[in-house]
Design a protein around this motif. Sequence first.
Motif, PDB file in Angstrom:
ATOM      1  N   VAL A 176       4.341 -28.932   4.468  1.00 42.90           N
ATOM      2  CA  VAL A 176       4.264 -28.607   5.990  1.00 42.90           C
ATOM      3  C   VAL A 176       5.098 -28.965   7.057  1.00 42.90           C
ATOM      4  N   GLY A 177       6.111 -29.782   6.473  1.00 43.21           N
ATOM      5  CA  GLY A 177       7.186 -30.281   7.141  1.00 43.21           C
ATOM      6  C   GLY A 177       7.934 -29.533   8.322  1.00 43.21           C
ATOM      7  N   GLU A 178       8.169 -28.328   7.697  1.00 38.62           N
ATOM      8  CA  GLU A 178       9.107 -27.430   8.566  1.00 38.62           C
ATOM      9  C   GLU A 178       8.177 -26.786   9.744  1.00 38.62           C
ATOM     10  N   GLU A 179       6.926 -26.427   9.507  1.00 42.51           N
ATOM     11  CA  GLU A 179       6.281 -25.977  10.336  1.00 42.51           C
ATOM     12  C   GLU A 179       5.683 -27.057  11.441  1.00 42.51           C
ATOM     13  N   ALA A 180       5.361 -28.031  10.865  1.00 41.93           N
ATOM     14  CA  ALA A 180       5.037 -29.262  11.590  1.00 41.93           C
ATOM     15  C   ALA A 180       6.088 -29.473  12.623  1.00 41.93           C
ATOM     16  N   SER A 181       7.230 -29.641  12.095  1.00 41.28           N
ATOM     17  CA  SER A 181       8.216 -29.924  13.214  1.00 41.28           C
ATOM     18  C   SER A 181       8.615 -28.873  14.263  1.00 41.28           C
ATOM     19  N   ALA A 182       8.035 -27.653  13.984  1.00 43.33           N
ATOM     20  CA  ALA A 182       8.204 -26.549  15.022  1.00 43.33           C
ATOM     21  C   ALA A 182       6.886 -26.478  15.794  1.00 43.33           C
ATOM     22  N   LYS A 183       5.778 -26.663  15.460  1.00 42.96           N
ATOM     23  CA  LYS A 183       4.630 -26.483  15.972  1.00 42.96           C
ATOM     24  C   LYS A 183       3.751 -27.750  16.596  1.00 42.96           C
ATOM     25  N   LEU A 184       4.068 -28.788  15.968  1.00 43.77           N
ATOM     26  CA  LEU A 184       3.278 -29.892  16.218  1.00 43.77           C
ATOM     27  C   LEU A 184       3.845 -30.719  17.438  1.00 43.77           C
ATOM     28  N   ARG A 185       2.769 -31.106  18.377  1.00 40.81           N
ATOM     29  CA  ARG A 185       3.383 -32.172  19.380  1.00 40.81           C
ATOM     30  C   ARG A 185       2.188 -33.146  19.465  1.00 40.81           C
ATOM     31  N   TYR A 186       2.974 -34.598  19.233  1.00 37.33           N
ATOM     32  CA  TYR A 186       2.085 -35.723  19.373  1.00 37.33           C
ATOM     33  C   TYR A 186       2.009 -36.489  20.648  1.00 37.33           C
ATOM     34  N   ILE A 187       0.936 -36.680  21.166  1.00 35.83           N
ATOM     35  CA  ILE A 187       0.872 -37.198  22.492  1.00 35.83           C
ATOM     36  C   ILE A 187      -0.012 -38.550  22.212  1.00 35.83           C
ATOM     37  N   PRO A 188       0.567 -39.797  22.334  1.00 34.90           N
ATOM     38  CA  PRO A 188      -0.290 -41.114  21.934  1.00 34.90           C
ATOM     39  C   PRO A 188      -0.280 -41.644  23.424  1.00 34.90           C
ATOM     40  N   THR A 189      -1.618 -42.248  23.691  1.00 39.10           N
ATOM     41  CA  THR A 189      -1.719 -42.903  25.017  1.00 39.10           C
ATOM     42  C   THR A 189      -2.519 -44.283  24.980  1.00 39.10           C
ATOM     43  N   THR A 190      -2.195 -45.209  25.647  1.00 39.11           N
ATOM     44  CA  THR A 190      -2.849 -46.296  25.654  1.00 39.11           C
ATOM     45  C   THR A 190      -3.725 -46.518  26.690  1.00 39.11           C
ATOM     46  N   THR A 191      -4.874 -47.305  26.806  1.00 39.98           N
ATOM     47  CA  THR A 191      -5.536 -47.885  28.071  1.00 39.98           C
ATOM     48  C   THR A 191      -5.593 -49.017  28.610  1.00 39.98           C
ATOM     49  N   ARG A 192      -5.174 -49.909  27.677  1.00 39.67           N
ATOM     50  CA  ARG A 192      -4.729 -51.382  28.017  1.00 39.67           C
ATOM     51  C   ARG A 192      -3.488 -51.791  28.291  1.00 39.67           C
ATOM     52  N   GLU A 193      -2.853 -51.793  27.209  1.00 41.84           N
ATOM     53  CA  GLU A 193      -1.537 -52.391  27.033  1.00 41.84           C
ATOM     54  C   GLU A 193      -0.671 -51.396  27.596  1.00 41.84           C
ATOM     55  N   ALA A 194       0.721 -51.675  28.131  1.00 43.43           N
ATOM     56  CA  ALA A 194       1.466 -50.907  28.746  1.00 43.43           C
ATOM     57  C   ALA A 194       2.398 -50.108  27.492  1.00 43.43           C
ATOM     58  N   SER A 195       2.615 -48.715  27.903  1.00 43.16           N
ATOM     59  CA  SER A 195       3.332 -47.892  26.796  1.00 43.16           C
ATOM     60  C   SER A 195       3.812 -46.780  27.669  1.00 43.16           C
ATOM     61  N   PRO A 196       4.569 -46.046  26.888  1.00 38.90           N
ATOM     62  CA  PRO A 196       5.263 -45.000  27.734  1.00 38.90           C
ATOM     63  C   PRO A 196       4.217 -43.897  28.708  1.00 38.90           C
ATOM     64  N   ARG A 197       2.983 -43.627  27.925  1.00 42.53           N
ATOM     65  CA  ARG A 197       1.982 -42.967  28.611  1.00 42.53           C
ATOM     66  C   ARG A 197       0.726 -43.620  28.629  1.00 42.53           C
TER      67      ARG A 197
END
Length: 261
Positions: A176-197
């Motif tokens: 799935v590498g090629e399709e995942a690179s084109a179609k998958l978006r990963y959005i990590p978030t934190t609620t306690r420790e500081a992070s980019p989002r």
Amino acid sequence: MNEMTAVSTPVLPDAQTVTEVKHWTDRLFSFRLSRPASLRFRSGEFVMIGLMGETGRALLRAYSIASPSWDETLEFYSIKVPDGPLTSRLQHIAVGDQVILRPKPVGTLVLDALLPGKRLFLVATGTGIAPFASLVRDPDIYARYDEVILTHTCRDVADLAYGRTLVDGLAEDLLVGEEASAKLRYIPTTTREASPRMGRITDLLRESALGLPDLGADDRVMICGSLALNQEMKAICEAAGLVEGANSAPGGFVVEKAFVG
């Protein structure tokens, strides 16, 4: 080894052998078990696994299978609960140990429970990412959707390591590498420790703070997390006009209820 020195290892009912264990933090770990040759499951489903208790009865709980349906072994992702009847012991398993697995996969977080759509949200908190770890490694998800958005919310940055490693590894996935690179978006978030989002994913969705168009009729959503997340996300989906689906009646969103309560 001859008969005089052989040591007999008791065989548990429905037992599978631990093939790998990885401790991500002092509260989170993953492990792999051998897979019964007869086991068939859909990516996103869960099974009951556990250990024998001191009374001789099996201690079992529902665990999503984190590996895709084509994998030769079964991967699981778990929290460590110090005084938990099962996880207090399960966290100490080692390669070669036996774990009980009841091979009757079920669950609502399967693609067949959703109507066709263009964009798929996979919304997880904590170890709720496990069923999505299975789905994002399944070619079928990219065949069905133009875009797949995986959100993972945890308290601390270290708790995101499993998901980050999973997503980073997709680039090298021959299936799935090629399709995942084109179609998958990963959005990590934190609620306690500081992070980019930072922030609760439900708040970020309501505030349109993810840089994405708001949920619409062509969107589909899978939800796996705490009871509070499930309820809030259900309300967000319904406000967008989506109807909850099930295996027997596909809809616009599905919620896994087996891990809350």
